[in-house]
Write a protein that holds these residues in place. Structure first.
Motif, PDB file in Angstrom:
ATOM      1  N   SER A 141       0.835  -1.198   0.000  1.00 24.57           N
ATOM      2  CA  SER A 141       0.000   0.000   0.000  1.00 24.57           C
ATOM      3  C   SER A 141       0.869   1.248   0.000  1.00 24.57           C
ATOM      4  O   SER A 141       1.887   1.298   0.677  1.00 24.57           O
ATOM      5  CB  SER A 141      -0.882  -0.017   1.254  1.00 24.57           C
ATOM      6  OG  SER A 141      -1.443   1.255   1.471  1.00 24.57           O
ATOM      7  N   PRO A 142       0.480   2.265  -0.761  1.00 24.58           N
ATOM      8  CA  PRO A 142       1.230   3.522  -0.707  1.00 24.58           C
ATOM      9  C   PRO A 142       0.927   4.319   0.557  1.00 24.58           C
ATOM     10  O   PRO A 142       1.551   5.346   0.801  1.00 24.58           O
ATOM     11  CB  PRO A 142       0.745   4.277  -1.953  1.00 24.58           C
ATOM     12  CG  PRO A 142      -0.555   3.670  -2.319  1.00 24.58           C
ATOM     13  CD  PRO A 142      -0.627   2.300  -1.725  1.00 24.58           C
ATOM     14  N   LEU A 143      -0.024   3.856   1.336  1.00 24.70           N
ATOM     15  CA  LEU A 143      -0.548   4.671   2.434  1.00 24.70           C
ATOM     16  C   LEU A 143       0.134   4.428   3.769  1.00 24.70           C
ATOM     17  O   LEU A 143      -0.182   5.082   4.758  1.00 24.70           O
ATOM     18  CB  LEU A 143      -2.051   4.419   2.578  1.00 24.70           C
ATOM     19  CG  LEU A 143      -2.880   4.693   1.309  1.00 24.70           C
ATOM     20  CD1 LEU A 143      -4.293   4.175   1.460  1.00 24.70           C
ATOM     21  CD2 LEU A 143      -2.885   6.176   0.999  1.00 24.70           C
TER      22      LEU A 143
ATOM     23  N   PHE B  48      -0.158   1.719   5.495  1.00 28.91           N
ATOM     24  CA  PHE B  48      -0.988   0.865   6.327  1.00 28.91           C
ATOM     25  C   PHE B  48      -0.497  -0.573   6.237  1.00 28.91           C
ATOM     26  O   PHE B  48       0.075  -0.980   5.229  1.00 28.91           O
ATOM     27  CB  PHE B  48      -2.454   0.906   5.873  1.00 28.91           C
ATOM     28  CG  PHE B  48      -3.095   2.252   6.048  1.00 28.91           C
ATOM     29  CD1 PHE B  48      -2.738   3.068   7.110  1.00 28.91           C
ATOM     30  CD2 PHE B  48      -4.055   2.701   5.154  1.00 28.91           C
ATOM     31  CE1 PHE B  48      -3.328   4.315   7.282  1.00 28.91           C
ATOM     32  CE2 PHE B  48      -4.647   3.953   5.315  1.00 28.91           C
ATOM     33  CZ  PHE B  48      -4.286   4.755   6.374  1.00 28.91           C
ATOM     34  N   ALA B  49      -0.729  -1.315   7.298  1.00 31.60           N
ATOM     35  CA  ALA B  49      -0.392  -2.740   7.291  1.00 31.60           C
ATOM     36  C   ALA B  49      -1.634  -3.523   7.685  1.00 31.60           C
ATOM     37  O   ALA B  49      -2.640  -2.957   8.115  1.00 31.60           O
ATOM     38  CB  ALA B  49       0.745  -3.013   8.268  1.00 31.60           C
ATOM     39  N   LYS B  50      -1.540  -4.825   7.529  1.00 33.66           N
ATOM     40  CA  LYS B  50      -2.656  -5.683   7.930  1.00 33.66           C
ATOM     41  C   LYS B  50      -2.849  -5.593   9.449  1.00 33.66           C
ATOM     42  O   LYS B  50      -1.882  -5.391  10.199  1.00 33.66           O
ATOM     43  CB  LYS B  50      -2.348  -7.125   7.556  1.00 33.66           C
ATOM     44  CG  LYS B  50      -2.234  -7.361   6.059  1.00 33.66           C
ATOM     45  CD  LYS B  50      -3.589  -7.540   5.429  1.00 33.66           C
ATOM     46  CE  LYS B  50      -3.414  -8.085   4.010  1.00 33.66           C
ATOM     47  NZ  LYS B  50      -4.693  -8.181   3.310  1.00 33.66           N
TER      48      LYS B  50
END
Ligand code: SF4
Lengths: 371, 287
Positions: A203-205, A207-209
């Motif tokens: 993700s470019p954001l 964020f992770a799982k």
């Protein structure tokens, strides 16, 4: 280049494609546009032969999207276009940087008016691509392999800035035949971790799982910015000639630098103390090396085929230590592909000599209207 | 139906988090239909036993928060651009089950060209559309699937086709492309509709795995927040407004395209049949 090699007389586009395939590139997506088209043609012929895929994308938007997916899935992959097509890709090129994907992009520009586009981040946000600007087909081959290696080393996108001359000139080149070492990509999505609680998210954001460390947007963007600073410190490259005793230094990049080199050599033979400086990487710009060379010179000339873009970086590097004189300009024939009458060794030499003597520049040559 | 708490006769029968969700917690509004659709396709993946060869690509919308909680490998794409990213993934990993998750703003506004070309190419992926006829995440603005009369923040008097144009029936459009092998439009406004939609997901994934072409499932979902209706009115509003235009049913199966009239007739028959069976005292499964 060490190890086994193969010599061939190839058009620039074909040489680049051979180098890319040799570097392990197995996916390419593009949309035809002069002078990028031949790159797409050669990829579409060559990749299926080595078990790869070349996609004729519906537009540049899909081309960069497809390449994004292919890199995320773990392939060495590339896309490309002209500056115009890259304008359409910019949103994705920015986000790909934030997603830390080692994409390679071939900008086969219509001249040198896309310097800002290439070096100022390609879109929104605090992102930069590493940009390599080969001077000839021989160097383009070397740069193509380096591009994939640099991209993998940093998990960061790399761009090659080529043009009409590079794409269409035939030169004898040396191609490495040693297979490329493609590093493992444990971060890539292969689909095998579903249902394990350890599945991946690209993700470019930032964020992770759920359950994994998630830096969040601010910390993620700061980490990318810090990585770009490390890249800037490590990857800047320049090609410098005859600057030690030079009163005048001429800065130029890409294929026009070849004309500058020839013009300077000619002027040197005439006894003029002139040297040349060629940024090999446009970002990171080799500003320290230029400042070093310019510290001993009386003036720094900047030759580029645009209204003045490279000159910004030259001024930033020289920082007033010597006057910076633009000696290039917009120059294109009626095709619009950037090969105007300014691109002529004699014309270049005349302009260098005038500036070297602090004389006014001759008027820009007129490339004529429609034939 | 209006009010803020569930009716007294509602029975809570248990909490079941799908196995492919890392947590049952989510960021959606009460009454949102999207989690029901997410549950549907995750259960279909689980049932097919392909979780360990699945790669998802998510667009940008409210459902994007499931990117963090869905337990399959996932690539976060730009708004509208998931089909091309999924194409790149599938071509590199042809054995994977690859799906996109997009909303109507994402797929039908921003990325219409992407999904149409991907379908026409017969790309062996599955595109999932969560269609609520509104940009939920930005706070309730008109999309390309907003139905005539629907009030949104930028169509305050309701969508007027003479001013704002007509909605795009994306499922119908895709069904007519040769590359599309399976196209269905489900809904989540009743338990029966959820069950039917879950079967559609399964058929779509089976279509992809059989290699016969592009598959597409559109799910009409409740967005009480973006529709400006009370939470409990969501399902009824869906049935009466969006559901009347974006008609539920299988739009293309085995190469045969089915018309809206055909679907309407089928749905009317099914509803009548359900009413009859209900009146007779039993209903195992609402069609
Ligand atoms: S705004 Fe609409 S789509 Fe978004 S979470 Fe709320 S109800 Fe769901």
């Amino acid at each position: 280049m060490s190890g086994a090699v193969r010599r061939a007389l190839l058009e620039g586009s074909e040489a680049i494609v051979e180098a890319a395939v040799g570097a392990g590139c197995r996916f390419f997506a593009g949309y035809p546009m002069t002078p990028f088209t031949e790159l797409l043609e050669h990829f579409s012929r060559r990749l299926p032969e080595v078990g790869g895929v070349c996609m004729n994308a519906e537009s540049e938007l899909e081309a960069v999207g497809m390449a994004w997916g292919a890199v995320a899935a773990g392939a060495r992959a590339a896309t490309g276009s002209t500056g115009q097509g890259l304008s359409l890709m910019e949103e994705a090129l920015s986000e790909i940087t934030l997603a830390e994907l080692p994409l390679v992009t071939f900008l086969m520009a219509r001249g040198q008016q896309d310097y800002h586009q290439a070096t100022r981040g390609l879109g929104h946000g605090d992102t930069r691509h590493v940009v390599l600007a080969p001077v000839d087909v021989h160097e383009a081959v070397a740069h193509t392999r380096s591009a994939f290696e640099i991209a993998d080393a940093w998990r960061h996108p790399v761009m090659i800035y080529g043009d009409y001359l590079l794409a269409h000139t035939r030169e004898s080149v040396t191609l490495p035949t040693e297979p490329a070492v493609v590093p493992d990509r444990p971060w890539a999505v292969d689909g095998t971790l579903g249902g394990t609680g350890r599945s991946r998210l690209i993700s470019p954001l930032g964020f992770a799982k759920a359950g994994q460390h998630s830096p969040g947007i601010e910390a993620h963007q700061r980490a990318i910015a810090a990585k770009q600073e490390r890249i800037a410190a490590a990857e800047a490259r320049a090609d410098v000639g005859a600057c030690d005793d030079a009163e005048t230094i001429v800065v130029a990049y890409g294929t026009p630098a070849r004309f500058v080199r020839a013009a300077v050599a000619e002027l040197r033979r005439g006894g003029h103390r002139i040297g040349w400086f060629r940024p090999v990487t446009l970002w990171p710009f080799p500003g320290d090396a230029l400042a070093d060379a310019a510290g001993r010179a009386r003036r720094v000339l900047c030759f580029e085929l645009s209204a003045g873009q490279l000159v910004d970086d030259v001024r930033l590097a020289v920082l007033g230590a010597a006057p910076v004189v633009p000696i290039g300009g917009i120059s294109t024939d009626s095709s619009g592909f950037g090969v105007g009458r300014l691109l002529d060794t004699e014309v270049v030499a005349t302009r260098i000599l005038a500036a070297h003597r602090d004389e006014p520049l001759p008027p820009l040559p007129d490339s004529g209207g429609l034939p | 139906m209006t009010g803020t708490s569930p009716p007294a006769d509602v029975r809570r029968i248990g909490v079941a988090v799908p196995e492919l969700l890392l947590t049952g917690a989510h960021h959606m509004c009460p009454g949102c239909g999207e989690p029901l659709a997410v549950r549907g396709f995750l259960e279909a993946i689980q049932a097919l036993g392909v979780a360990r060869r699945t790669i998802a690509v998510a667009g940008i919308g409210c459902y994007t928060s499931f990117s963090m909680t869905t337990d399959v490998d996932l690539v976060q794409a730009l708004h509208g651009r998931a089909p091309s990213v999924a194409t790149g993934i599938k071509r590199v990993r042809p054995d994977a089950l690859v799906y996109t998750l997009q909303g109507d703003g994402d797929m039908v506004n921003e990325g219409l060209q992407e999904v149409l070309h991907t379908a026409a190419r017969g790309e062996r992926i599955t595109c999932i559309l969560l269609n609520n006829g509104v940009f939920g995440e930005t706070g309730g603005h008109m999309t390309a699937t907003t139905v005539p009369g629907q009030r949104t923040k930028n169509t305050l008097e309701g969508r007027d086709p003479t001013v704002h144009g007509h909605p795009i029936l994306i499922g119908d459009l895709i069904a007519r492309l040769d590359g599309a092998a399976y196209v269905a439009r489900g809904s989540v406004h009743t338990p029966g509709a959820v069950a039917r939609t879950t079967r559609m997901f399964r058929r779509a994934f089976e279509t992809q795995l059989s290699g016969s072409g592009f598959s597409f499932v559109e799910v009409v979902t409740m967005c009480p927040t973006g529709w400006f209706v009370p939470t409990l009115d969501g399902p009824t509003y869906l049935h009466d407004t969006l559901g009347a235009v974006h008609v539920m049913g299988e739009l293309k199966v085995d190469g045969r395209v089915r018309s809206t009239e055909e679907l309407r007739a089928e749905n009317a028959r099914a509803e009548a049949d359900a009413a009859r069976r209900l009146a007779a005292g039993g209903l195992d499964e609402v069609p």
